[in-house]
Design a protein around this motif. Structure first.
Motif, PDB file in Angstrom:
ATOM      1  N   ALA A 164     -25.545  48.017   2.454  1.00 32.76           N
ATOM      2  CA  ALA A 164     -25.792  49.743   2.634  1.00 32.76           C
ATOM      3  C   ALA A 164     -27.138  49.669   2.878  1.00 32.76           C
ATOM      4  CB  ALA A 164     -25.350  50.046   1.166  1.00 32.76           C
ATOM      5  N   ASP A 165     -28.248  49.079   2.275  1.00 35.36           N
ATOM      6  CA  ASP A 165     -29.438  49.490   2.599  1.00 35.36           C
ATOM      7  C   ASP A 165     -30.012  49.303   3.880  1.00 35.36           C
ATOM      8  OD1 ASP A 165     -30.042  50.005  -0.226  1.00 35.36           O
ATOM      9  OD2 ASP A 165     -31.140  48.313  -0.671  1.00 35.36           O
ATOM     10  N   VAL A 166     -29.443  48.101   4.592  1.00 33.98           N
ATOM     11  CA  VAL A 166     -29.921  48.172   5.866  1.00 33.98           C
ATOM     12  C   VAL A 166     -29.090  48.989   6.794  1.00 33.98           C
ATOM     13  CG1 VAL A 166     -30.746  45.482   5.744  1.00 33.98           C
ATOM     14  CG2 VAL A 166     -28.374  46.055   6.501  1.00 33.98           C
ATOM     15  N   ALA A 167     -27.935  49.499   6.478  1.00 40.65           N
ATOM     16  CA  ALA A 167     -27.292  50.269   7.235  1.00 40.65           C
ATOM     17  C   ALA A 167     -27.693  51.615   7.043  1.00 40.65           C
ATOM     18  CB  ALA A 167     -25.617  50.285   7.057  1.00 40.65           C
ATOM     19  N   GLY A 168     -28.414  52.170   5.833  1.00 39.63           N
ATOM     20  CA  GLY A 168     -28.928  53.129   5.753  1.00 39.63           C
ATOM     21  C   GLY A 168     -30.314  53.349   6.363  1.00 39.63           C
ATOM     22  N   GLY A 206     -16.022  48.082  -0.525  1.00 36.53           N
ATOM     23  CA  GLY A 206     -16.469  48.725  -1.666  1.00 36.53           C
ATOM     24  C   GLY A 206     -17.188  50.156  -1.259  1.00 36.53           C
ATOM     25  N   ILE A 207     -17.895  50.534  -2.088  1.00 32.67           N
ATOM     26  CA  ILE A 207     -18.869  51.720  -1.688  1.00 32.67           C
ATOM     27  C   ILE A 207     -20.193  51.202  -1.910  1.00 32.67           C
ATOM     28  CG2 ILE A 207     -19.679  54.209  -2.304  1.00 32.67           C
ATOM     29  CD1 ILE A 207     -16.658  54.805  -3.261  1.00 32.67           C
ATOM     30  N   GLY A 208     -20.859  51.190  -0.744  1.00 33.81           N
ATOM     31  CA  GLY A 208     -22.264  50.819  -0.513  1.00 33.81           C
ATOM     32  C   GLY A 208     -23.300  52.059  -0.920  1.00 33.81           C
ATOM     33  N   SER A 209     -24.370  51.950  -1.183  1.00 34.35           N
ATOM     34  CA  SER A 209     -25.341  53.129  -1.231  1.00 34.35           C
ATOM     35  C   SER A 209     -26.700  52.935  -0.922  1.00 34.35           C
ATOM     36  CB  SER A 209     -25.381  53.907  -2.565  1.00 34.35           C
ATOM     37  OG  SER A 209     -26.100  52.833  -3.756  1.00 34.35           O
ATOM     38  N   ALA A 210     -27.233  53.704  -0.253  1.00 33.81           N
ATOM     39  CA  ALA A 210     -28.807  53.503   0.018  1.00 33.81           C
ATOM     40  C   ALA A 210     -29.504  54.865  -0.291  1.00 33.81           C
ATOM     41  CB  ALA A 210     -29.001  53.019   1.575  1.00 33.81           C
ATOM     42  N   LEU A 211     -30.701  54.893  -0.833  1.00 33.82           N
ATOM     43  CA  LEU A 211     -31.200  55.993  -1.277  1.00 33.82           C
ATOM     44  C   LEU A 211     -32.726  55.968  -0.495  1.00 33.82           C
ATOM     45  CD1 LEU A 211     -31.760  58.583  -3.189  1.00 33.82           C
ATOM     46  CD2 LEU A 211     -32.472  56.944  -4.916  1.00 33.82           C
ATOM     47  N   PHE A 212     -33.010  57.196   0.173  1.00 31.88           N
ATOM     48  CA  PHE A 212     -34.314  57.173   0.912  1.00 31.88           C
ATOM     49  C   PHE A 212     -35.015  58.446   0.398  1.00 31.88           C
ATOM     50  CE2 PHE A 212     -31.638  54.652   3.354  1.00 31.88           C
ATOM     51  CZ  PHE A 212     -32.645  53.863   3.954  1.00 31.88           C
ATOM     52  N   VAL A 213     -36.372  58.204   0.142  1.00 34.63           N
ATOM     53  CA  VAL A 213     -37.060  59.278  -0.085  1.00 34.63           C
ATOM     54  C   VAL A 213     -38.305  59.627   0.879  1.00 34.63           C
ATOM     55  CG1 VAL A 213     -38.491  60.656  -2.103  1.00 34.63           C
ATOM     56  CG2 VAL A 213     -36.500  59.008  -2.722  1.00 34.63           C
ATOM     57  N   GLY A 258     -38.096  59.083   3.898  1.00 40.97           N
ATOM     58  CA  GLY A 258     -38.067  57.974   4.774  1.00 40.97           C
ATOM     59  C   GLY A 258     -38.152  56.453   4.332  1.00 40.97           C
ATOM     60  N   ARG A 259     -38.478  56.565   2.953  1.00 41.43           N
ATOM     61  CA  ARG A 259     -38.679  55.253   2.178  1.00 41.43           C
ATOM     62  C   ARG A 259     -37.531  54.768   1.180  1.00 41.43           C
ATOM     63  NH1 ARG A 259     -44.329  53.061  -0.016  1.00 41.43           N
ATOM     64  NH2 ARG A 259     -43.419  51.194  -0.547  1.00 41.43           N
ATOM     65  N   LEU A 260     -37.163  53.716   1.394  1.00 40.80           N
ATOM     66  CA  LEU A 260     -36.031  53.163   0.735  1.00 40.80           C
ATOM     67  C   LEU A 260     -36.275  52.769  -0.928  1.00 40.80           C
ATOM     68  CD1 LEU A 260     -33.098  52.062   0.665  1.00 40.80           C
ATOM     69  CD2 LEU A 260     -34.434  49.890   1.428  1.00 40.80           C
ATOM     70  N   VAL A 261     -35.425  53.318  -1.638  1.00 41.66           N
ATOM     71  CA  VAL A 261     -35.509  52.744  -2.940  1.00 41.66           C
ATOM     72  C   VAL A 261     -34.296  51.721  -2.885  1.00 41.66           C
ATOM     73  CG1 VAL A 261     -35.105  53.249  -5.283  1.00 41.66           C
ATOM     74  CG2 VAL A 261     -35.957  55.037  -3.848  1.00 41.66           C
ATOM     75  N   PRO A 262     -34.365  50.261  -2.872  1.00 47.07           N
ATOM     76  CA  PRO A 262     -33.608  49.384  -2.791  1.00 47.07           C
ATOM     77  C   PRO A 262     -32.451  49.316  -3.908  1.00 47.07           C
ATOM     78  CG  PRO A 262     -35.689  48.093  -2.996  1.00 47.07           C
ATOM     79  CD  PRO A 262     -35.940  49.605  -3.076  1.00 47.07           C
ATOM     80  N   ASN A 263     -31.556  48.600  -3.463  1.00 50.39           N
ATOM     81  CA  ASN A 263     -30.320  48.024  -4.506  1.00 50.39           C
ATOM     82  C   ASN A 263     -29.697  49.315  -5.301  1.00 50.39           C
ATOM     83  OD1 ASN A 263     -30.203  45.376  -3.585  1.00 50.39           O
ATOM     84  ND2 ASN A 263     -32.144  44.939  -4.324  1.00 50.39           N
ATOM     85  N   THR A 264     -29.584  50.268  -4.889  1.00 48.94           N
ATOM     86  CA  THR A 264     -29.115  51.686  -5.836  1.00 48.94           C
ATOM     87  C   THR A 264     -27.909  51.382  -6.444  1.00 48.94           C
ATOM     88  OG1 THR A 264     -28.801  52.786  -4.002  1.00 48.94           O
ATOM     89  CG2 THR A 264     -30.699  53.423  -5.144  1.00 48.94           C
TER      90      THR A 264
END
Ligand code: BGC
Length: 268
Positions: free
Chosen positions: A115-119, A143-150, A152-158
């Motif tokens: 999900a991080d790379v898709a995000g 499953g449900i994957g998630s990616a959090l960006f602030v 433009g910057r990723l907070v990995p493995n959420t």
């Protein structure tokens, strides 16, 4: 001239790869897909990934950014090591995934959460481009994957798919696999998604939520049924986001380009 890199997306049901135009953020040629081997054991998955990559390389075009292959994997991935195994074999817990795949593919592999790379792809090239603030990208699949960006910057493995709803992992009741397994109507599934996205909204107060995964191509069936304060939009790169983001990550490692928000910087 556009630069090409190789991206692989390992999922609970399929293993897909393609050469990606990492400047345009799109596939440079058709993708190759094989089924994820039954049980999804590390050795078997690595073997199928190698077969898929071989076919992609044989068909061309050749990657031009360097030897690295980017791989998205459906687990927490820290420094090339997979830490969880929600929808794959338990042997992936603490497995040296980057090393295993590097050996199997015969090329350096960099591995990050799917999900991080898709995000990353959605934020760079898709529904999240030019959006400032907090963006949550979710992928609805096995499953449900998630990616959090602030900004433009990723907070990995959420891992927001594992938020608890009624004492259960949210993904158990609200992933697309639950809709299929329980043969839910769009309306009944949307009721579960409503609770899930309302919880995400409450906890994160994002500026934008992007809904990805294969089912996002049918977004008109369920997104209009959801009521949130936060804009909720379908992913634009749909199911190719994982391959594209994985290839972008590989290209940035090889070229020393923008790496501030790539999920993993180390190759085994
Ligand atoms: C896993 C995540 C993954 C997601 C989507 C979850 O079960 O814990 O790591 O991103 O599924 O594949």
């Amino acid at each position: 001239m556009s630069r090409y890199a190789l991206g692989v997306d390992i999922g609970g049901s399929g293993i897909k790869a393609a050469v990606v135009d990492v400047d345009a953020g799109e596939l440079a040629a058709d993708r190759v897909r094989e089924k994820t081997p039954k049980g999804a054991r590390p050795g078997d998955v690595a073997e199928v990934a190698a077969s898929v990559v071989q076919q992609v390389l044989a068909a061309g075009p050749e990657p031009t950014t360097g030897p690295t292959v980017g791989v998205g994997f459906p687990a927490v991935v820290q420094h090339g090591v997979t830490r969880t195994a929600a929808n794959v074999h338990d042997d992936w817990v603490d497995a040296p995934a980057a090393r295993l795949l590097t050996e199997a593919l015969g090329r350096p592999a960099v591995v990050a959460n799917d999900a991080d790379v898709a995000g990353l792809a959605e934020v760079r090239f898709g529904a999240g481009r030019d959006v400032e603030g907090t963006i949550v990208v979710t992928t609805l699949g096995t499953g449900i994957g998630s990616a959090l960006f602030v900004d433009g910057r990723l907070v990995p493995n959420t891992e927001f798919g594992h938020l608890e709803i009624d004492g259960e992992d949210a993904e158990k009741g609200a992933a697309d696999s639950a809709r299929e397994r329980e043969d839910l109507s769009w309306k009944d599934w949307a009721r579960r998604l409503q609770r899930y996205y309302a919880l995400l909204e409450l906890l994160l107060q994002p500026d934008l939520i992007i809904v990805g995964g294969g089912v996002s191509k049918k977004h008109d069936k369920f997104l209009p049924l959801l009521e949130l304060r936060t804009p909720l939009v379908p992913a634009e790169l749909r199911n190719e986001a994982g391959i594209i983001g994985a290839a972008v990550m590989a290209a940035e490692l090889d070229t020393g380009g923008r790496t501030d928000d790539t999920p993993a910087r180390d190759v085994a």
